[in-house]
Write a protein that holds these residues in place. Sequence first.
Motif, short mmCIF file in Angstrom:
data_model
loop_
_atom_site.label_atom_id
_atom_site.label_comp_id
_atom_site.label_asym_id
_atom_site.label_seq_id
_atom_site.Cartn_x
_atom_site.Cartn_y
_atom_site.Cartn_z
N PRO A 1 -4.74 6.16 -8.80
CA PRO A 1 -4.93 5.15 -9.86
C PRO A 1 -3.88 4.03 -9.77
CG PRO A 1 -4.06 7.21 -10.77
CD PRO A 1 -4.46 7.51 -9.37
N TYR B 1 -4.09 -0.74 -16.43
CA TYR B 1 -5.23 0.17 -16.37
C TYR B 1 -4.92 1.42 -17.18
CZ TYR B 1 -7.82 -2.31 -12.70
OH TYR B 1 -8.54 -3.23 -11.99
N THR C 1 -2.79 -3.39 -6.75
CA THR C 1 -3.68 -4.29 -6.00
C THR C 1 -4.21 -5.41 -6.88
OG1 THR C 1 -4.34 -2.49 -4.53
CG2 THR C 1 -5.80 -4.40 -4.65
N ASN C 2 -4.62 -5.08 -8.11
CA ASN C 2 -5.21 -6.08 -9.00
C ASN C 2 -4.18 -6.73 -9.94
OD1 ASN C 2 -7.80 -5.54 -7.95
ND2 ASN C 2 -8.00 -3.77 -9.29
N ASP D 1 -3.02 2.48 -7.21
CA ASP D 1 -3.50 1.46 -6.28
C ASP D 1 -4.18 0.32 -7.02
OD1 ASP D 1 -4.02 0.26 -3.86
OD2 ASP D 1 -5.89 1.35 -3.53
N GLU D 2 -4.99 0.65 -8.03
CA GLU D 2 -5.68 -0.40 -8.78
C GLU D 2 -4.70 -1.26 -9.57
OE1 GLU D 2 -8.61 1.51 -11.17
OE2 GLU D 2 -10.00 1.80 -9.49
N TYR E 1 -6.78 5.29 -18.00
CA TYR E 1 -7.85 6.28 -17.85
C TYR E 1 -7.55 7.39 -18.86
CZ TYR E 1 -8.66 3.72 -13.54
OH TYR E 1 -8.91 2.73 -12.63
N ASN F 1 0.82 -1.22 0.00
CA ASN F 1 0.00 0.00 0.00
C ASN F 1 0.85 1.26 0.00
OD1 ASN F 1 1.00 0.04 2.59
ND2 ASN F 1 -0.96 -0.40 3.58
#
Length: 648
Positions: free
Chosen positions: A345, A356, A351-352, A347-348, A358, A320
């Motif tokens: 952003p 990603y 974490t996953n 974090d996603e 955007y 984190n």
Amino acid sequence: MTVNTDDFIGDILIVDDKPENLRFLSEFLSGQGYRVRKAINGKVALIAAKTVIPDLILLDINMPEIDGYEVCEKLKQDPKTSFIPIIFLSAGNQIGDKVRAFEVGGIDYITKPFQLEEVLARVKTQLKVQSLQKQLYFRNLELQQTVTTLQTTQAALAASEAELRALFKAMTESILVLDSEGRYLKVATTNTKLLYKPPEEKLGKKLHDILPRQQADILLGGIQKALEAKLSVEVEYSLILDGVKTDLCANISPISPNSVLCVVRDISDRKRREEALQLIVEGTAAKTGSEFFRACVRHLAEILGVRYTFVTECVNHQKNRVRTLAFWLHNNYAQNIEYDLPGTPCDEVITNGEYYCYPDNIIARFPDDKDLVDLNAQSYAGIPLIGSTGDVIGHIAVLDTHPMRGDETRELVLKIFAARAGAELERQIADAALQENREQTERLLLNILPLPIAERLKQDPSAIAEQFDEVSILFADIVGFTPLSARVKPTQLVNLLNEIFSSFDSLTEKHGLEKIKTIGDAYMVAGGLPLPKPNHAEAIAQMALDMQQAIARFQAKYSEHLQIRIGINTGSVVAGVIGSKKFIYDLWGDAVNVASRMESSGLPGKIQVTQETYERLKNRYQFEKRGQVAVKGRGEMTTYWLIGFSSL
């Protein structure tokens, strides 16, 4: 020639003239799921590589007859084997060795001795890059097939002008008809974006009237070549369109003896993919550590045309919080930072463990991320860095002050860089862990042996024994400790003894002496070894006086009746390390025995020294003559009580 098609991770050819190296690497890589073939010299390697094409070659440099450089050159000269990635293995660590390796076609360089985890990480990286290169190759083939199909369709519809124009309207390419001198005869498309100038300004004019000279020469050369060979020809060039450099490809096909059909398409995305591969292979192959990560973010910004790029590593097990390893801020490097992931952003991504993107309004989606506001960011894309165990260890992120258009190339480029960056980060993590283990081992070794002796044992593990003509030896015994052991718990006793001996250890370091060992409640220390010390007798005497004061403090602190009995002697000894397990640096000789007798025949609270020690200290310290003392094994000896430092 055959190509490997077996069902395994990859086919690796190891080339080394040392059988033990071949066996060592072969067993390790086979255990990781790779098919491994071995070649004992350069000639065998060339035959093996051309018989069954391997996925990757691990190539030693220093070999008889044909060295690694020549083997690599021969493989790269042969079209059948030129694409094979080659990783050099060498004990040479000079810049010239590495430069030569990359000049002859190597894609990586590992210095011996190496860690198996490093070899595995680099092998995985190069095989992954090779896989991505194959993807790009087949995508380009698909594009070429599309153009070929389009040209076939155009020829079939040539009789119908109306149908041809309808087809042109649905196409993204620019279609031109030019004569043998490069004169525009027809601009048969409504897509004017790639035309450099409006269609009405081109008709009837030549290429050199419209385009810059260099680009006009390229196209005219392609036209003449296509007409002479009566075959389709492709040429590539670039133009500044709407203020942006655009890479173009023109497919030129004869349609009459004096005219050609020219299909112009934008290949900027393809070029960016090729640049990404070239930069990751050439621009970062010889770089490691912070230098690699700095090159990585700078090249990414150039390829993707974004304002900000950075690469991070996770700093805790919860994943984190991250730390940037390199941060490209517009036109320069920014200072590295640590930041918390929640509400960002990034974090996603971490974490996953997924890519990603955007493309717009990133601030509205993550309103708590103040850094996005400070950077005036509008768009974001991020990809995780995955370790060899499948864990996320960091990520790469790119941001821009403009929206990002939908682009599969961006994701592919990021995947290429993430594969290399992940391998480099994992190598750094492994190196840091290895260094920490080495330092811990070093500290443990130095707690057992003196530094000079430890360094000698690293070079030669055989027994060490040295003669020292003059050293001073001190034995000390805590009087009253045995009765105390009957009254307190064992753990309390051990803690008290540890506290006392730790204070003695500090005094040993303070006076530059060498602690030899402890036996029960006895303590042994020496001065003048393993390195000579001219004032060894003075240092031992001061140590003895300080030990008396230390015991007095412990007696006051714990209200226990503790005293110390100390004996000192000066003379010659043999010192060294013997045996192969549980090393200890010890002393032998008559001087050691006499020092021990000085302690055992002394009195509580007293420091008894021999005539030899007295003669060296009598001008600087106060003494009281004890007289003749019966010493086991030596008979009567004259001894003295050390009282303190002389103020005269």
